[in-house]
Write a protein that holds these residues in place. Sequence first.
Motif, mmCIF file in Angstrom:
data_model
loop_
_atom_site.group_PDB
_atom_site.id
_atom_site.type_symbol
_atom_site.label_atom_id
_atom_site.label_comp_id
_atom_site.label_asym_id
_atom_site.label_seq_id
_atom_site.Cartn_x
_atom_site.Cartn_y
_atom_site.Cartn_z
ATOM 1 N N UNK A 229 0.845 -1.211 0.000
ATOM 2 C CA UNK A 229 0.000 0.000 0.000
ATOM 3 C C UNK A 229 0.867 1.242 0.000
ATOM 4 N N UNK A 230 1.925 1.197 0.814
ATOM 5 C CA UNK A 230 2.859 2.330 0.923
ATOM 6 C C UNK A 230 3.401 2.685 -0.456
ATOM 7 N N UNK A 231 3.817 1.658 -1.189
ATOM 8 C CA UNK A 231 4.421 1.882 -2.508
ATOM 9 C C UNK A 231 3.372 2.375 -3.513
ATOM 10 N N UNK A 232 2.160 1.803 -3.426
ATOM 11 C CA UNK A 232 1.095 2.211 -4.366
ATOM 12 C C UNK A 232 0.704 3.666 -4.116
ATOM 13 N N UNK A 233 0.650 4.051 -2.829
ATOM 14 C CA UNK A 233 0.262 5.436 -2.494
ATOM 15 C C UNK A 233 1.276 6.408 -3.094
ATOM 16 N N UNK A 234 2.571 6.046 -3.030
ATOM 17 C CA UNK A 234 3.607 6.906 -3.633
ATOM 18 C C UNK A 234 3.415 6.966 -5.150
ATOM 19 N N UNK A 235 3.066 5.834 -5.751
ATOM 20 C CA UNK A 235 2.862 5.814 -7.220
ATOM 21 C C UNK A 235 1.668 6.663 -7.641
ATOM 22 N N UNK A 236 0.611 6.680 -6.799
ATOM 23 C CA UNK A 236 -0.583 7.482 -7.140
ATOM 24 C C UNK A 236 -0.313 8.972 -6.957
ATOM 25 N N UNK A 237 0.490 9.283 -5.942
ATOM 26 C CA UNK A 237 0.567 10.689 -5.502
ATOM 27 C C UNK A 237 1.652 11.472 -6.230
ATOM 28 N N UNK A 238 2.866 10.885 -6.354
ATOM 29 C CA UNK A 238 3.994 11.667 -6.909
ATOM 30 C C UNK A 238 3.690 12.279 -8.281
ATOM 31 N N UNK A 239 3.067 11.538 -9.198
ATOM 32 C CA UNK A 239 2.833 12.149 -10.522
ATOM 33 C C UNK A 239 1.966 13.412 -10.466
ATOM 34 N N UNK A 240 1.215 13.596 -9.374
ATOM 35 C CA UNK A 240 0.339 14.786 -9.283
ATOM 36 C C UNK A 240 1.044 15.938 -8.573
ATOM 37 N N UNK A 241 2.277 15.696 -8.107
ATOM 38 C CA UNK A 241 3.029 16.759 -7.418
ATOM 39 C C UNK A 241 3.969 17.414 -8.427
ATOM 40 N N UNK A 242 4.210 18.727 -8.298
ATOM 41 C CA UNK A 242 5.029 19.415 -9.288
ATOM 42 C C UNK A 242 6.420 18.785 -9.428
ATOM 43 N N UNK A 243 6.850 18.585 -10.689
ATOM 44 C CA UNK A 243 8.184 18.011 -10.956
ATOM 45 C C UNK A 243 9.282 18.872 -10.301
ATOM 46 N N UNK A 244 9.025 20.204 -10.272
ATOM 47 C CA UNK A 244 10.092 21.110 -9.816
ATOM 48 C C UNK A 244 9.932 21.495 -8.346
ATOM 49 N N UNK A 245 9.330 20.585 -7.567
ATOM 50 C CA UNK A 245 9.281 20.804 -6.118
ATOM 51 C C UNK A 245 9.565 19.490 -5.403
ATOM 52 N N UNK A 246 10.063 19.613 -4.159
ATOM 53 C CA UNK A 246 10.506 18.425 -3.419
ATOM 54 C C UNK A 246 9.317 17.628 -2.904
ATOM 55 N N UNK A 247 9.528 16.276 -2.816
ATOM 56 C CA UNK A 247 8.528 15.394 -2.252
ATOM 57 C C UNK A 247 9.162 14.672 -1.058
ATOM 58 N N UNK A 248 8.366 14.549 0.020
ATOM 59 C CA UNK A 248 8.892 14.061 1.301
ATOM 60 C C UNK A 248 7.958 12.975 1.813
#
Length: 375
Positions: A229-248
Amino acid sequence: MFELLATDPSSSARRGRLTTPHGVIETPIFMPVGTQATVKAVHPQELRSLDAQIILGNTYHLWVRPGTEIIGAAGGLHKFMNWDRPILTDSGGFQVFSLAKLRKLKEEGCYFNNHVDGTPMFLGPETAMEIQATLGSDIAMLFDECTPWPCKHEDARSSMELTLRWARRCRDWIDKHQPQTGGGAQLHFGIVQGSTFEDLRQRCAREMVAMGFSGYAIGGLSVGEPEEDMMRIAEWTCPLLPQNQARYAMGLGTPPQIVELIARGIDMFDCVLPTRLARNGTAYTHDGPMNLRNNKFAKDFRPLSEDTHPLCQGFSRAYIRHLINTQEVLGLRLISLHNLHFYLSLASRARLAIEQGCFAEFRAEVVARYQNRPE
Ligand SMILES: CNc1nc2cc3nc[nH]c(=O)c3cc2[nH]1
């Protein structure tokens, strides 16, 4: 400001650079946890020798003790703890729910009795922003509700919607009290919730990004959910976050989890495991955790590890086992330094692998070699 320096052709891994008021952070990065204004048992100069670029502080703990009046009078958290590199502070909501007593969650925020002396307190979005402004951290996290796991879709939705309303209140507070951007301005990261539901995660990410923050965290992880689930949540979420900003990714993770999350586009990590497990005698190695209290190390005079920090060289497993078994402070210190070296060098090896275009091989080697069973 976040610069994207390189991307990996085999995954969503990124090499980046985050500029903050107290310095530049090379990503992917691991952030040692300094909950009560100290990374337990480690001197700031040792942290610099470990190449720690940024550490974490906890708003809830520092607000309860020693309090913002004292830290404010010291000139902020950096001066108070004699650390001149970047600091990220969590906003306190998670700690209220994991530590405080008699908690009542209301629209305006959380009412609770603190875990130290039971004093009734209140923490809401505006309070969390004020406390972090006084602490003077380089990166302040928005006040959110970490949705418990497991939970039904309707509960995850109402929790996520509360986090969005609180984010809006943080946004208004920032616009009113910290309108300046760039230079010495404190950065604010939104936190995406939505539990294990793709529609909620994507809606929260979109609405959080629309409010415009300096970076984004994926919250509601490392709360007992299965790793897939942890990995799937990252796969769903990261593409919707700006490429030019940090993800934590907050509160994560084991070495293989960190590498797998980097592969899914995460740039920043914090985790108490390296320092917490050190306290019970567990040292990280490339082949998995090694519990030095185990009798089999009683006459094992090999070094702790071939790959360790200079401060940990010259000490055998047998000696460190003796220190841990007799609760000698040096044992805690040596394993903490070693484990922080392990996590920090894992991140620096990931950065190099992305730069050199061999992240796929690095990822395969770390995951294949690391066995989650203590040696
Ligand atoms: C140790 N695991 C863990 N530490 C966390 C801290 C957090 N802070 C704010 N919001 C979160 O969702 C959140 C989740 C977390 N999981």
